[in-house]
Motif scaffolding. Structure first.
Motif, mmCIF file in Angstrom:
data_model
loop_
_atom_site.group_PDB
_atom_site.id
_atom_site.type_symbol
_atom_site.label_atom_id
_atom_site.label_comp_id
_atom_site.label_asym_id
_atom_site.label_seq_id
_atom_site.Cartn_x
_atom_site.Cartn_y
_atom_site.Cartn_z
ATOM 1 N N HIS A 24 0.627 -1.211 -0.109
ATOM 2 C CA HIS A 24 0.070 0.094 -0.109
ATOM 3 C C HIS A 24 0.882 1.505 -0.241
ATOM 4 C CE1 HIS A 24 -3.738 -2.140 0.124
ATOM 5 N NE2 HIS A 24 -3.190 -2.986 1.116
ATOM 6 N N GLU A 25 2.038 1.172 0.381
ATOM 7 C CA GLU A 25 3.029 2.183 0.111
ATOM 8 C C GLU A 25 3.384 2.384 -1.301
ATOM 9 O OE1 GLU A 25 6.256 1.593 2.743
ATOM 10 O OE2 GLU A 25 5.023 1.943 4.596
ATOM 11 N N ARG A 26 4.621 2.956 -1.744
ATOM 12 C CA ARG A 26 4.820 3.078 -3.171
ATOM 13 C C ARG A 26 5.788 1.809 -3.521
ATOM 14 N NH1 ARG A 26 3.899 4.990 -7.845
ATOM 15 N NH2 ARG A 26 5.482 6.197 -8.983
ATOM 16 N N VAL A 27 5.159 0.805 -4.192
ATOM 17 C CA VAL A 27 6.086 -0.449 -4.433
ATOM 18 C C VAL A 27 6.085 0.012 -6.112
ATOM 19 C CG1 VAL A 27 6.405 -2.753 -5.123
ATOM 20 C CG2 VAL A 27 5.475 -1.667 -2.589
ATOM 21 N N ILE A 28 6.844 -0.177 -6.921
ATOM 22 C CA ILE A 28 7.356 0.347 -8.209
ATOM 23 C C ILE A 28 7.401 -0.940 -9.039
ATOM 24 C CG2 ILE A 28 8.324 1.673 -9.688
ATOM 25 C CD1 ILE A 28 9.249 3.518 -7.421
ATOM 26 N N ALA A 29 6.584 -1.084 -10.094
ATOM 27 C CA ALA A 29 6.646 -2.419 -11.035
ATOM 28 C C ALA A 29 7.587 -1.487 -12.058
ATOM 29 C CB ALA A 29 5.414 -2.672 -11.302
ATOM 30 N N GLU A 30 8.716 -2.230 -12.403
ATOM 31 C CA GLU A 30 9.757 -1.901 -13.240
ATOM 32 C C GLU A 30 9.642 -2.523 -14.429
ATOM 33 O OE1 GLU A 30 14.312 -1.866 -13.794
ATOM 34 O OE2 GLU A 30 13.766 -0.638 -12.159
ATOM 35 N N VAL A 31 9.385 -2.071 -15.811
ATOM 36 C CA VAL A 31 9.319 -2.767 -16.963
ATOM 37 C C VAL A 31 10.391 -2.938 -17.556
ATOM 38 C CG1 VAL A 31 8.231 -2.927 -19.163
ATOM 39 C CG2 VAL A 31 6.825 -2.121 -17.281
#
Length: 141
Positions: A132-139
Motif C-alpha cells: 500500500h506504500e509506493r511499490v514500483i513495478a519496473e518494466v
C-alpha cells in the motif's frame, strides 16, 4: 517483445493448474484423488497434468496397487515447490477479500515450528515492503 508473465500464465494461469499444484502440495498424488477433490473433468485434468509435467512443475513416479496395473502418481519438482509462496499469497488474498465461506481455507504452516506462513514482499535491503506504500513495478525490455 518477450513477455515472461504471459508465458507463466500460459502454464499456471487457468483455474485447474494451480488447484492441481495445491492439492499435490498437500499430499494428493494420484489421478483419481485429484479428480475427486478438484472436480475437473477427466480429460481436462489429464491435459493439465501433462502440461504441468512438461513444464517441469510436476514429476511422475510409478506405483502399483496389488492386482492392478502400474500407474503414475505426481510429485512437485523444485519448480513446483517454488509456486508455494504464490499459492500462499492467493490464499491470504482470498481470506481477506472474499466473503466468508467463498473459498476453502488452506493454512500454510512452517514444518519445524507449526507457525503460519504468509507471503510478504521483502526488499533486497531486508525490509518488508508494504504494497500500500509506493511499490514500483519496473518494466524491463
Amino acid at each position: 517483445m518477450d513477455d515472461k508473465m504471459a508465458e507463466v500464465l500460459g502454464i499456471v494461469g487457468d483455474r485447474w493448474a494451480l488447484l492441481i499444484v495445491r492439492e499435490v502440495a498437500v499430499g494428493l498424488r494420484r489421478f483419481d484423488e485429484l479428480q475427486t477433490t478438484i472436480g475437473a473433468p477427466r480429460q481436462v485434468l489429464s491435459n493439465r497434468l501433462q502440461r504441468l509435467t512438461a513444464a517441469g512443475l510436476l514429476d511422475t513416479r510409478p506405483y502399483q496397487v496389488p492386482g492392478r496395473r502400474s500407474r503414475n502418481e505426481y510429485v512437485l519438482t523444485d519448480a513446483g515447490i517454488d509456486l508455494l509462496p504464490v499459492l500462499s499469497a492467493l490464499s491470504d488474498w482470498g481470506e481477506h477479500h472474499l466473503a466468508e465461506g467463498a473459498m476453502p481455507e488452506i493454512v500454510y504452516r512452517h514444518s519445524r515450528c507449526g507457525g503460519r506462513v504468509t507471503a510478504k514482499l521483502h526488499c533486497e535491503c531486508g525490509e518488508e515492503a508494504d504494497p500500500h506504500e509506493r511499490v514500483i513495478a519496473e518494466v524491463r525490455r
